[in-house]
Design a protein around this motif. Structure first.
Motif: not given
Length: 197
Positions: A102-106, A111-114, A116-124, A127-135
């Motif tokens: 989890r520390r590495e995930a944070r 570091h802006k590698h993730v 959510v629904n095509g938008k870069c989100i860098n806030i650990p 809160l994710i909602k049902a149907g969200d795509v994380v890549e």
């Protein structure tokens, strides 16, 4: 930004927690030679709260805010609290196998590698909602770090509330987790009792 720098295995020993719940496959060979005194009810409640905070990497003030938000929601406060902690972006990245711990995930999220629904989100704490795509971002997939992570986490079981394509490093949150799907050894009712005093 406050950072928790407590050695993980030492903290796990003091909380009677298996390091596996944090994603670490190390085992501590040391044992605590504590005198076996019966712990008070308050002590047990405090330990459960500390366990939850340590597992999810949340500090006191944000944890208190989660509790107050969970208390205002419909349903049982303890279950709502665990579901909110489990649906944090850093935890979802860890559950999908895009980070070893989890520390590495944070750090990966920060570091802006993730995306959510095509938008870069860098806030650990997002809160994710049902149907969200994380890549994992396309540019980051070719990095050696993510190749190593994919190799290590390939055998890890993903929870049933997420659908993950490990090759494409992409996953969908099919539904928010129910309490029985969260395999964290925390008695959330004790946390509710502690805060409702």
């Amino acid at each position: 930004m406050a950072v928790n720098k407590v050695p993980v295995l030492k903290r796990c020993r003091s909380l009677d927690l298996e390091p596996g719940f944090l994603g670490y496959d190390k085992k501590s060979r040391r044992t605590l030679n504590r005198r076996s005194r019966k712990m008070s009810e308050y002590g047990q409640q405090l330990r459960e709260k500390q366990k939850a905070k340590f597992i999810y990497g949340v500090l006191e003030k944000p944890f208190r805010n989660y509790y107050e938000k969970a208390d205002r929601m419909k349903g049982m406060t303890g279950e709502n609290l665990m579901i909110m902690l489990e649906s944090r972006l850093d935890n979802v990245v860890f559950r999908m196998g895009f980070a070893r711990t989890r520390r590495e995930a944070r750090q990966v999220v920060g570091h802006k590698h993730v995306l959510v629904n095509g938008k870069c989100i860098n806030i650990p704490s997002y809160l994710i909602k049902a149907g969200d795509v994380v890549e994992v971002r396309e540019k980051s997939k070719s990095m050696q770090r993510f190749k190593d992570i994919a190799e290590i986490t390939a055998a890890r079981l993903t929870p049933e509330w997420v659908d993950v394509d490990k090759e494409a490093m992409k996953g969908t949150v099919s539904a928010l987790p129910r309490r029985e799907q969260i395999d964290v050894p925390v008695d959330e009712m004790m946390i509710v009792e502690l805060y409702s005093k």
